[in-house]
Each structure stands twice: as structure tokens, then as C-alpha cells.
Design a protein around this motif. Structure first.
Motif, PDB file in Angstrom:
ATOM      1  N   VAL A 133      42.619  32.019  45.138  1.00 22.88           N
ATOM      2  CA  VAL A 133      42.080  32.102  43.783  1.00 22.88           C
ATOM      3  C   VAL A 133      42.898  31.226  42.840  1.00 22.88           C
ATOM      4  CG1 VAL A 133      41.630  33.638  41.834  1.00 22.88           C
ATOM      5  CG2 VAL A 133      41.109  34.391  44.159  1.00 22.88           C
ATOM      6  N   ALA A 134      44.218  31.339  42.910  1.00 26.88           N
ATOM      7  CA  ALA A 134      45.090  30.560  42.028  1.00 26.88           C
ATOM      8  C   ALA A 134      44.932  29.059  42.275  1.00 26.88           C
ATOM      9  CB  ALA A 134      46.540  30.983  42.212  1.00 26.88           C
ATOM     10  N   ALA A 135      44.612  28.696  43.516  1.00 26.79           N
ATOM     11  CA  ALA A 135      44.422  27.283  43.853  1.00 26.79           C
ATOM     12  C   ALA A 135      43.049  26.775  43.436  1.00 26.79           C
ATOM     13  CB  ALA A 135      44.613  27.076  45.356  1.00 26.79           C
ATOM     14  N   GLY A 136      42.198  27.660  42.916  1.00 24.64           N
ATOM     15  CA  GLY A 136      40.880  27.251  42.454  1.00 24.64           C
ATOM     16  C   GLY A 136      39.835  27.159  43.542  1.00 24.64           C
ATOM     17  N   LEU A 137      40.139  27.688  44.732  1.00 29.14           N
ATOM     18  CA  LEU A 137      39.223  27.573  45.866  1.00 29.14           C
ATOM     19  C   LEU A 137      38.406  28.833  46.094  1.00 29.14           C
ATOM     20  CD1 LEU A 137      41.782  25.813  48.209  1.00 29.14           C
ATOM     21  CD2 LEU A 137      39.852  24.730  47.071  1.00 29.14           C
ATOM     22  N   GLY A 138      38.818  29.932  45.512  1.00 28.94           N
ATOM     23  CA  GLY A 138      38.097  31.190  45.660  1.00 28.94           C
ATOM     24  C   GLY A 138      37.920  31.857  44.313  1.00 28.94           C
ATOM     25  N   ALA A 139      37.287  33.003  44.318  1.00 24.93           N
ATOM     26  CA  ALA A 139      37.044  33.730  43.078  1.00 24.93           C
ATOM     27  C   ALA A 139      37.237  35.223  43.313  1.00 24.93           C
ATOM     28  CB  ALA A 139      35.627  33.460  42.577  1.00 24.93           C
ATOM     29  N   LEU A 140      37.646  35.921  42.270  1.00 23.11           N
ATOM     30  CA  LEU A 140      37.729  37.370  42.350  1.00 23.11           C
ATOM     31  C   LEU A 140      36.328  37.957  42.340  1.00 23.11           C
ATOM     32  CD1 LEU A 140      40.679  38.128  39.905  1.00 23.11           C
ATOM     33  CD2 LEU A 140      40.719  38.050  42.396  1.00 23.11           C
ATOM     34  N   ASP A 141      36.129  38.994  43.123  1.00 22.47           N
ATOM     35  CA  ASP A 141      34.806  39.575  43.307  1.00 22.47           C
ATOM     36  C   ASP A 141      34.921  41.095  43.267  1.00 22.47           C
ATOM     37  OD1 ASP A 141      32.100  39.735  43.801  1.00 22.47           O
ATOM     38  OD2 ASP A 141      32.154  38.472  45.596  1.00 22.47           O
ATOM     39  N   SER A 142      33.790  41.776  43.324  1.00 16.40           N
ATOM     40  CA  SER A 142      33.770  43.240  43.324  1.00 16.40           C
ATOM     41  C   SER A 142      32.933  43.727  44.495  1.00 16.40           C
ATOM     42  CB  SER A 142      33.179  43.784  42.019  1.00 16.40           C
ATOM     43  OG  SER A 142      33.962  43.399  40.913  1.00 16.40           O
TER      44      SER A 142
END
Length: 305
Positions: free
Chosen positions: A286-295
Motif C-alpha cells: 500500500v505504501a509503495a502505491g501498488l495496493g489499496a486498503l480494502d474492507s
């Protein structure tokens, strides 16, 4: 779905450790990088402790600052100046770049030899490295820690294939396996965070550039094929409305465990985090911009198996 109170759960865990240390004037120390790109969630932890437990002071120091300010007291208590440290929360110290000089290594050694309660302990820190995970996945090693055959079998089921790349008969055989069918594997170093792994067809060229000694610092792992889901990935500058894309997710469970070799004082689940990335992406930080936080959203399954 259980409530996700990760911030409270993790901070309360640090406070439980502070209470066990039982020195009212002692502090909780956050070990941070010189430049913290992950500063937002660090500050949330700090602010929660200050707001919920105003009698507990939180300090932030780099390894370099600990080297300059730190010392051991008569009873091996960790002192920063005249301030005693009860709990050390490591948000740095996980990669070689965090130790640019011998001073940072000396600071880590100073903290590890002190009475302060470490989060994580050095044992848990090492258990998070790929080489130790590869060693722990071997049945003969598991037998040292688990006596019950059924329990050992159950633990073994959560492991994926992990293979040594050492310069010996087993490691050389694994090297040849990776060269023959690289698309089945991912090559991993002893590093945290995204951007360090080598995937699939890129593996042969990477291995050819390594000496046998360099190769032994890596492990080979079976490439995991998680189930696909469809959804929207919201990014700055993306299409409006966003397109439906194939995604894969990883669910992480936060936990708090406090104890020593003989006695566990606390051990509980403290929340979760779901990270989602495009199915075509190898890395997912996430911090690297490659993923996203989800629920996560649980639904009833028609598949009874």
C-alpha cells in the motif's frame, strides 16, 4: 464479522506491556526512520496512547539518536538521558538501510540487552525473515517446537512450498528446479516491504547474476494463486467512473502476544487489515502505491465443502 478495532487493540497491547514493566514514570519508545513515509499510522498510535492514557509518555527516536542518548542503568534498564524506557515499539530496524553505521547496530544491541519489553521481540523479528520461515517449514524443525503429530500436521498445512537456495545438494537441486520452471515460483530475499522479490520468468536471469554465496541469502517459494474477485480500484487520476477490474486480496490478522519462554500473559486477536491489488500486479504494498486498503464483506456460501 468481528469489529475491527486494530488501533485500540494494538495500542492497548503496548500499554499492557507498560503495566507489566510497572514503572509509573517510564515511557514507551517508538523507533522510527530518519524520514518516515509511514508516519500517518505511527502518529495515530501515538495520539491514541496520549489521549486514552495521558499518564503515559511516548517518545520517538531514530536508531542513531538512541546510540547518542541511550545507556543501560545499574539493573540493565534502558535509559534515554535520565528517562527509563518500559516498551520499545520498532517501526524501523527491519532492513539494512536502517543501519548505515556501526552506531545503529550498537543501539540495537543496547536495546536488546536491556530490560525494556520489545515489540517485536528479537525472536519474532527473526521469525518474520524468509530464511527462518523456510527453515521452520521443514518437518524435522517443526518437531522441535510441536510434540502433537496432529497439531504439527495442521500447522504444516498453512505453509506453502519454501525451498533453500544454499550451496549444497538440496539448494543446488532447487536452483535447477527454478531454472527449469521459473513460472511456478517467486524468489525472495531477507527484506520487508514491496519491490524486492523476483517473479516467474525473471528468476533465471536474476540467479545467473548471483554467486553461490549471494544466492544462499534468498529463498524460493511456490507462487500462490489466490482467488480472483471483481471490484473498483480507486486511484488519483483514474477513470470516472472507475472500471471493474480483476483483483486479489490478502487478509492480515493483527495479534498481541506478551510473555516469555515460560509463560504467556496475553494472547489475543486485535483487528485485521485487508489489502487488495490488481490481479496482474506482482507487488501489492500500500505504501509503495501498488495496493489499496480494502474492507472484507462476508456472504453465505452455496458451497458446503
Amino acid at each position: 464479522m468481528p469489529k475491527n478495532e486494530a488501533l485500540a487493540g494494538l495500542c492497548d497491547g503496548m500499554v499492557k506491556a507498560w503495566n507489566i514493566y510497572n514503572k509509573p514514570k517510564s515511557v514507551i519508545l517508538f523507533i522510527i526512520e530518519d524520514i518516515s513515509y509511514n508516519i500517518c499510522d505511527q502518529r495515530f498510535h501515538e495520539f491514541y496512547i496520549r489521549e486514552t492514557y495521558p499518564h503515559i509518555k511516548v517518545l520517538r527516536r531514530t536508531l542513531t539518536e538512541v546510540h547518542k542518548e541511550g545507556k543501560l542503568g545499574q539493573n540493565k534498564e534502558l535509559l534515554l538521558g535520565n528517562t527509563e524506557v518500559a516498551v520499545i515499539y520498532f517501526r524501523a530496524g527491519y532492513e539494512p538501510g536502517h543501519y548505515p553505521t556501526q552506531g545503529e547496530w550498537d543501539a540495537r544491541y543496547l536495546m536488546e540487552t536491556s530490560l525494556a519489553i520489545k515489540c517485536p521481540s528479537i525472536q519474532y523479528h527473526l521469525a518474520g525473515t524468509k530464511k527462518v520461515q523456510q527453515a521452520l517449514a521443514q518437518p524435522a524443525v517443526l518437531e522441535r517446537f510441536i510434540n502433537d503429530p496432529e497439531e504439527m500436521k495442521a500447522v504444516g498445512k498453512i505453509f506453502t512450498g519454501l525451498y533453500s537456495m544454499d550451496d549444497n545438494e538440496v539448494g543446488n537441486a532447487n536452483y535447477e528446479m527454478a531454472m527449469r520452471t521459473p513460472e511456478k515460483f517467486v524468489l525472495k530475499p531477507q527484506r520487508e516491504g514491496g519491490g524486492n522479490n523476483v517473479y516467474g520468468l525473471d528468476i533465471p536471469d536474476a540467479l545467473k547474476r548471483m554467486s553461490r554465496v549471494e544466492r544462499s541469502a534468498w529463498i524460493l517459494m511456490d507462487l500462490i494463486h489466490p482467488p480472483l474477485s471483481q471490484g473498483y480500484m480507486i486511484r488519483p487520476g483514474s477513470d470516472v467512473p472507475p472500471q471493474i477490474v480483476d483483483m486479489v486480496s490478502e487478509l492480515g490478522i493483527f495479534g498481541v502476544i506478551i510473555g516469555d519462554a515460560d509463560h504467556i500473559v496475553h494472547n489475543y486477536q486485535a483487528g485485521h487489515m485487508l489489502r487488495t491489488k490488481l490481479s496482474t500486479a506482482n507487488e501489492g504494498g500500500v505504501a509503495a502505491g501498488l495496493g489499496a486498503l480494502d474492507s472484507p464483506y462476508l456472504i453465505d456460501s452455496d458451497d458446503e465443502n
